[in-house]
Design an enzyme around this catalytic site. Structure first.
Site, mmCIF file in Angstrom:
data_model
loop_
_atom_site.group_PDB
_atom_site.id
_atom_site.type_symbol
_atom_site.label_atom_id
_atom_site.label_comp_id
_atom_site.label_asym_id
_atom_site.label_seq_id
_atom_site.Cartn_x
_atom_site.Cartn_y
_atom_site.Cartn_z
ATOM 1 N N SER A 106 -4.223 -9.769 7.437
ATOM 2 C CA SER A 106 -3.758 -8.396 7.604
ATOM 3 C C SER A 106 -3.288 -8.261 9.055
ATOM 4 O O SER A 106 -4.051 -8.542 9.982
ATOM 5 C CB SER A 106 -4.915 -7.448 7.312
ATOM 6 O OG SER A 106 -4.687 -6.223 7.946
ATOM 7 N N ASP A 159 0.822 -1.222 0.000
ATOM 8 C CA ASP A 159 0.000 0.000 0.000
ATOM 9 C C ASP A 159 0.849 1.263 0.000
ATOM 10 O O ASP A 159 0.714 2.122 -0.876
ATOM 11 C CB ASP A 159 -0.905 0.055 1.248
ATOM 12 C CG ASP A 159 -2.049 -0.949 1.195
ATOM 13 O OD1 ASP A 159 -2.552 -1.201 0.091
ATOM 14 O OD2 ASP A 159 -2.417 -1.472 2.261
ATOM 15 N N ASP A 161 -7.963 3.015 12.478
ATOM 16 C CA ASP A 161 -6.692 3.734 12.450
ATOM 17 C C ASP A 161 -6.767 5.068 11.707
ATOM 18 O O ASP A 161 -6.093 6.023 12.073
ATOM 19 C CB ASP A 161 -5.591 2.831 11.870
ATOM 20 C CG ASP A 161 -5.237 1.708 12.844
ATOM 21 O OD1 ASP A 161 -5.374 1.937 14.066
ATOM 22 O OD2 ASP A 161 -4.850 0.616 12.395
ATOM 23 N N ARG A 218 -0.773 4.463 17.467
ATOM 24 C CA ARG A 218 -1.156 5.507 16.493
ATOM 25 C C ARG A 218 -0.902 6.925 16.992
ATOM 26 O O ARG A 218 -0.446 7.767 16.213
ATOM 27 C CB ARG A 218 -2.618 5.331 16.061
ATOM 28 C CG ARG A 218 -2.960 3.953 15.493
ATOM 29 C CD ARG A 218 -1.913 3.391 14.577
ATOM 30 N NE ARG A 218 -2.334 2.182 13.895
ATOM 31 C CZ ARG A 218 -1.527 1.434 13.147
ATOM 32 N NH1 ARG A 218 -0.257 1.775 12.991
ATOM 33 N NH2 ARG A 218 -1.977 0.367 12.551
HETATM 34 N N1 ARG Z 1 -8.828 -3.672 15.574
HETATM 35 C C1 ARG Z 1 -7.607 -3.282 16.146
HETATM 36 C C2 ARG Z 1 -7.633 -1.835 16.521
HETATM 37 O O1 ARG Z 1 -8.386 -1.119 15.956
HETATM 38 C C3 ARG Z 1 -6.409 -3.644 15.347
HETATM 39 C C4 ARG Z 1 -6.383 -3.314 13.894
HETATM 40 C C5 ARG Z 1 -5.042 -3.669 13.355
HETATM 41 N N2 ARG Z 1 -4.897 -3.675 11.937
HETATM 42 C C6 ARG Z 1 -4.618 -4.802 11.232
HETATM 43 N N3 ARG Z 1 -4.312 -4.655 9.994
HETATM 44 N N4 ARG Z 1 -4.674 -5.982 11.741
HETATM 45 O O2 ARG Z 1 -6.939 -1.354 17.387
#
Ligand code: ARG
Length: 405
Positions: free
Chosen positions: A173, A14, A124, A95
């Site tokens: 992912s 990406d 995110d 983040r």
């Molecule tokens: N759902 C989790 C959060 O919002 C993790 C998301 C992580 N992303 C991934 N590509 N697995 O904090």
């Protein structure tokens, strides 16, 4: 007119496609920023090399594991941060740090646009955009995958056409840092099915752990772990060590059907061996060192802290007030917690603290008892007066009370 863009660059498909497209589509110079927060893919030199090759105007790489430990993981521990009571917010707390680093780099390299690789479905995007805008007035943020409607097939095609090296990732992912590994997508999307073994990476899958017990002793000072088995270590080192020990013992996996900020329910799998070990030990020690009222208020504020962190509101001023409470109340959370890992489970075996509020003479049923039971009869009488009076007045009999249910 945008002068320069600051791209949060992981080196994956990406953000590599985005790096090229920004130059091509917007005709801007792009500065890349890659942070080592403890993820497995942390060859910063190789990622930097790729960024230069894809035409980056400047390339920044930085190891922020220490900042992450002391400024983000530490706060999560103090606040017993668990979203929905189960997820230790490992992705969520990274983040705000990435946003802060992005804003600092943007200032330093004279960028007026920050670019990230999130889709429009997840949390995110919210965390990055709210954080970046809260930290710097007037800065623009875009997410090309979301804003330009990029999909995986088109990205692959674009990558081939533009000589972007593509390393095919796994089928899931994932997102990783010191505090945990998040896994989404593919076989996890059917909530009827158990977590497949191939989703595990940090943790020994169920049924594959040895039968030996591993005993651990964690010493806390002011709410934070300071020693493992009597050996003083930095928080970063403690987290790394516990990820290994507890992960090998099969502990710290979380299967969560989660409510995202965007309203989507999604099935998430987390591997957080160190986080779950530390949070379990910390919570136990709080039971010993904090009063009933402190624990009660802490539970309310911990939940608020966790929800706000999950929802991308790390830089909301309310968080400063909650963090101040958490720091103050944790000043008493010191002592040792004795733990046993076995067969994928963690058990608190015992604990001790010089701040312990446990009072043997008051709680014992033995002959050392100093609790004056003769006061209890009058206490119960007065304590229950309102409830007894109200229910007597409103319900004439037990039978009447039951029939109204
Ligand atoms: N759902 C989790 C959060 O919002 C993790 C998301 C992580 N992303 C991934 N590509 N697995 O904090």
């Amino acid at each position: 007119m945008v002068k320069r863009g600051l791209l949060l660059y992981s080196g994956g498909l990406d953000t590599s496609v985005i790096l090229k497209m920004l130059q091509e589509k917007l005709g801007i110079d792009v500065v890349t920023l890659t942070l080592d927060i403890g993820q497995e893919e942390n060859d910063l030199a190789a990622i930097a090399d790729k960024a230069w090759k894809l035409g980056a105007a400047d390339v920044i790489t930085k190891n922020v594991k220490q900042e992450f430990s002391n400024g983000y993981i530490a706060k999560d521990i103090l606040a017993d941060g668990l979203y929905d009571g189960v997820y230790p917010l490992s992705t969520s707390i990274a983040r705000p740090l990435m946003s802060l680093e992005a804003v600092n780099a943007a200032e330093q390299f004279d960028c007026d646009l920050v670019v990230h690789g999130c889709t429009g479905k997840g949390n995110d995007q919210v965390r990055f955009e709210v954080s970046i805008k809260a930290l710097k007035d007037g800065i623009d943020v875009i997410a090309p995958v979301r804003d330009w409607g990029l999909n995986r097939d088109d990205e692959m095609e674009y990558a081939h056409a533009n000589g972007i090296p593509v390393k095919l990732g796994g089928k899931y992912s994932t997102d990783e840092n010191l505090w945990g590994r998040s896994v989404e997508g593919s076989d996890l999307e059917d909530p009827r099915k158990p977590i497949p073994e191939d989703a595990y990476s940090w943790i020994t899958p169920p049924g594959k752990t040895g039968s030996d017990a591993v005993d651990l002793e964690i010493t806390f000072l002011g709410g934070l772990p300071r020693e493992i088995n009597g050996k003083q270590m930095s928080l970063e080192k403690i987290v790394m060590l516990l990820n290994k020990i507890a992960g090998e013992a099969g502990y710290g996996a979380i299967d969560h059907l989660e409510d995202r900020v965007t309203g989507i329910k999604s099935r998430e799998f987390y591997e957080c061996p160190a986080a779950m070990t530390i949070l379990t030990a910390h919570k136990s020690l709080e039971r010993m060192t904090l009063s009933k009222e402190e624990v009660s208020m802490k539970n309310i504020l911990d939940t608020k802290w966790s929800d706000m962190t999950y929802n991308g509101l790390w830089y909301d001023p309310l968080m400063e007030h909650i963090n101040a409470f958490e720091k103050s109340v944790n000043s008493f959370v010191s002592g040792k917690v004795f733990l046993r890992l076995k067969g994928g489970n963690l058990t608190v075996m015992g604990m001790e603290s010089s701040n312990s509020l446990y009072n043997y003479e008051k709680s014992t049923y033995g002959k050392m008892d100093t609790f004056n039971q003769s006061y209890a009869k009058g206490f119960v009488e007065i304590y229950g007066m309102q409830t007894v009076n109200t229910s007597r007045t409103r319900k004439k009999s037990a039978a009447g009370l039951i029939s109204t249910l």
